[in-house]
Motif scaffolding. Structure first.
Motif, PDB file in Angstrom:
ATOM      1  N   TRP A   5       0.806  -1.222   0.000  1.00 17.20           N
ATOM      2  CA  TRP A   5       0.000   0.000   0.000  1.00 17.20           C
ATOM      3  C   TRP A   5       0.836   1.268   0.000  1.00 17.20           C
ATOM      4  O   TRP A   5       0.507   2.220  -0.729  1.00 17.20           O
ATOM      5  CB  TRP A   5      -1.010  -0.004   1.142  1.00 17.20           C
ATOM      6  CG  TRP A   5      -2.162  -0.879   0.788  1.00 17.20           C
ATOM      7  CD1 TRP A   5      -2.455  -2.104   1.303  1.00 17.20           C
ATOM      8  CD2 TRP A   5      -3.141  -0.629  -0.227  1.00 17.20           C
ATOM      9  NE1 TRP A   5      -3.561  -2.627   0.683  1.00 17.20           N
ATOM     10  CE2 TRP A   5      -4.012  -1.740  -0.259  1.00 17.20           C
ATOM     11  CE3 TRP A   5      -3.369   0.401  -1.119  1.00 17.20           C
ATOM     12  CZ2 TRP A   5      -5.071  -1.832  -1.131  1.00 17.20           C
ATOM     13  CZ3 TRP A   5      -4.436   0.312  -1.987  1.00 17.20           C
ATOM     14  CH2 TRP A   5      -5.269  -0.793  -1.983  1.00 17.20           C
ATOM     15  N   PRO A   6       1.927   1.358   0.750  1.00 19.29           N
ATOM     16  CA  PRO A   6       2.771   2.545   0.584  1.00 19.29           C
ATOM     17  C   PRO A   6       3.326   2.678  -0.834  1.00 19.29           C
ATOM     18  O   PRO A   6       3.449   3.787  -1.352  1.00 19.29           O
ATOM     19  CB  PRO A   6       3.896   2.326   1.602  1.00 19.29           C
ATOM     20  CG  PRO A   6       3.283   1.488   2.653  1.00 19.29           C
ATOM     21  CD  PRO A   6       2.339   0.577   1.935  1.00 19.29           C
ATOM     22  N   VAL A   7       3.632   1.556  -1.477  1.00 15.92           N
ATOM     23  CA  VAL A   7       4.132   1.603  -2.855  1.00 15.92           C
ATOM     24  C   VAL A   7       3.028   2.064  -3.802  1.00 15.92           C
ATOM     25  O   VAL A   7       3.266   2.879  -4.706  1.00 15.92           O
ATOM     26  CB  VAL A   7       4.693   0.219  -3.276  1.00 15.92           C
ATOM     27  CG1 VAL A   7       5.053   0.210  -4.751  1.00 15.92           C
ATOM     28  CG2 VAL A   7       5.882  -0.156  -2.422  1.00 15.92           C
ATOM     29  N   ILE A   8       1.808   1.583  -3.593  1.00 16.67           N
ATOM     30  CA  ILE A   8       0.682   1.998  -4.443  1.00 16.67           C
ATOM     31  C   ILE A   8       0.429   3.497  -4.295  1.00 16.67           C
ATOM     32  O   ILE A   8       0.262   4.207  -5.295  1.00 16.67           O
ATOM     33  CB  ILE A   8      -0.578   1.181  -4.100  1.00 16.67           C
ATOM     34  CG1 ILE A   8      -0.404  -0.260  -4.570  1.00 16.67           C
ATOM     35  CG2 ILE A   8      -1.823   1.811  -4.710  1.00 16.67           C
ATOM     36  CD1 ILE A   8      -1.476  -1.205  -4.065  1.00 16.67           C
ATOM     37  N   TYR A   9       0.423   3.990  -3.058  1.00 24.70           N
ATOM     38  CA  TYR A   9       0.199   5.422  -2.856  1.00 24.70           C
ATOM     39  C   TYR A   9       1.344   6.255  -3.411  1.00 24.70           C
ATOM     40  O   TYR A   9       1.111   7.352  -3.925  1.00 24.70           O
ATOM     41  CB  TYR A   9      -0.020   5.735  -1.370  1.00 24.70           C
ATOM     42  CG  TYR A   9      -1.385   5.335  -0.889  1.00 24.70           C
ATOM     43  CD1 TYR A   9      -2.537   5.796  -1.513  1.00 24.70           C
ATOM     44  CD2 TYR A   9      -1.531   4.491   0.188  1.00 24.70           C
ATOM     45  CE1 TYR A   9      -3.790   5.424  -1.080  1.00 24.70           C
ATOM     46  CE2 TYR A   9      -2.780   4.109   0.639  1.00 24.70           C
ATOM     47  CZ  TYR A   9      -3.906   4.588  -0.005  1.00 24.70           C
ATOM     48  OH  TYR A   9      -5.147   4.214   0.438  1.00 24.70           O
ATOM     49  N   LEU A  10       2.576   5.756  -3.336  1.00 27.34           N
ATOM     50  CA  LEU A  10       3.710   6.477  -3.905  1.00 27.34           C
ATOM     51  C   LEU A  10       3.595   6.568  -5.421  1.00 27.34           C
ATOM     52  O   LEU A  10       3.822   7.642  -5.998  1.00 27.34           O
ATOM     53  CB  LEU A  10       5.026   5.795  -3.515  1.00 27.34           C
ATOM     54  CG  LEU A  10       6.295   6.403  -4.106  1.00 27.34           C
ATOM     55  CD1 LEU A  10       6.517   7.808  -3.559  1.00 27.34           C
ATOM     56  CD2 LEU A  10       7.486   5.513  -3.830  1.00 27.34           C
ATOM     57  N   THR A  11       3.218   5.482  -6.075  1.00 26.83           N
ATOM     58  CA  THR A  11       3.070   5.534  -7.533  1.00 26.83           C
ATOM     59  C   THR A  11       1.921   6.445  -7.942  1.00 26.83           C
ATOM     60  O   THR A  11       2.031   7.159  -8.940  1.00 26.83           O
ATOM     61  CB  THR A  11       2.870   4.133  -8.125  1.00 26.83           C
ATOM     62  OG1 THR A  11       1.752   3.504  -7.501  1.00 26.83           O
ATOM     63  CG2 THR A  11       4.102   3.278  -7.948  1.00 26.83           C
ATOM     64  N   ARG A  12       0.837   6.446  -7.181  1.00 23.33           N
ATOM     65  CA  ARG A  12      -0.267   7.374  -7.483  1.00 23.33           C
ATOM     66  C   ARG A  12       0.176   8.814  -7.325  1.00 23.33           C
ATOM     67  O   ARG A  12      -0.195   9.684  -8.125  1.00 23.33           O
ATOM     68  CB  ARG A  12      -1.458   7.093  -6.570  1.00 23.33           C
ATOM     69  CG  ARG A  12      -2.202   5.835  -6.904  1.00 23.33           C
ATOM     70  CD  ARG A  12      -3.343   5.630  -5.943  1.00 23.33           C
ATOM     71  NE  ARG A  12      -4.006   4.355  -6.170  1.00 23.33           N
ATOM     72  CZ  ARG A  12      -4.905   3.833  -5.369  1.00 23.33           C
ATOM     73  NH1 ARG A  12      -5.273   4.469  -4.274  1.00 23.33           N
ATOM     74  NH2 ARG A  12      -5.440   2.664  -5.626  1.00 23.33           N
ATOM     75  N   TRP A  13       0.962   9.094  -6.281  1.00 21.97           N
ATOM     76  CA  TRP A  13       1.440  10.454  -6.037  1.00 21.97           C
ATOM     77  C   TRP A  13       2.372  10.887  -7.174  1.00 21.97           C
ATOM     78  O   TRP A  13       2.286  12.014  -7.650  1.00 21.97           O
ATOM     79  CB  TRP A  13       2.149  10.504  -4.698  1.00 21.97           C
ATOM     80  CG  TRP A  13       2.689  11.854  -4.353  1.00 21.97           C
ATOM     81  CD1 TRP A  13       1.975  12.937  -3.901  1.00 21.97           C
ATOM     82  CD2 TRP A  13       4.050  12.272  -4.449  1.00 21.97           C
ATOM     83  NE1 TRP A  13       2.829  13.996  -3.702  1.00 21.97           N
ATOM     84  CE2 TRP A  13       4.101  13.609  -4.032  1.00 21.97           C
ATOM     85  CE3 TRP A  13       5.213  11.643  -4.834  1.00 21.97           C
ATOM     86  CZ2 TRP A  13       5.284  14.324  -4.000  1.00 21.97           C
ATOM     87  CZ3 TRP A  13       6.383  12.353  -4.804  1.00 21.97           C
ATOM     88  CH2 TRP A  13       6.416  13.688  -4.386  1.00 21.97           C
ATOM     89  N   ILE A  14       3.262   9.995  -7.594  1.00 25.68           N
ATOM     90  CA  ILE A  14       4.175  10.326  -8.684  1.00 25.68           C
ATOM     91  C   ILE A  14       3.421  10.559  -9.986  1.00 25.68           C
ATOM     92  O   ILE A  14       3.708  11.506 -10.732  1.00 25.68           O
ATOM     93  CB  ILE A  14       5.248   9.227  -8.846  1.00 25.68           C
ATOM     94  CG1 ILE A  14       6.185   9.254  -7.649  1.00 25.68           C
ATOM     95  CG2 ILE A  14       6.028   9.389 -10.140  1.00 25.68           C
ATOM     96  CD1 ILE A  14       7.166   8.094  -7.609  1.00 25.68           C
TER      97      ILE A  14
END
Length: 82
Positions: free
Chosen positions: A67-76
């Motif tokens: 989930w932190p990786v998913i949110y990071l990719t969405r933010w990017i």
């Protein structure tokens, strides 16, 4: 087995045990701690065993902390789309 691989396995074991207990903040505090501890471990594994094993350990860590990786990719993606 080298110390770096033992530390990576211990990190994965601790991450899974932490996920078993309930959390009021959906485990985000635990995720921040695991990320802070996991990044140097991935670097240590990469230094001792090379980039391919380091990438395998990184992928294993990303699967645990998805989930932190998913949110990071969405933010990017949001930053790039502007």
């Amino acid at each position: 087995m080298s110390l770096s691989i033992i530390l990576a396995c211990l990190w994965a074991l601790i991450a899974n045990v932490m996920a078993m207990f309930p959390s009021k903040d959906n485990h985000w505090t635990n995720a921040y701690g695991l990320i802070a501890i996991g990044i140097p471990i991935v670097g240590y594994v990469t230094w001792q065993h090379g980039p391919w094993i380091g990438l395998l350990v990184l992928a294993a860590g990303m699967s645990v902390l998805r989930w932190p990786v998913i949110y990071l990719t969405r933010w990017i993606k949001g930053r790039v789309a502007r």
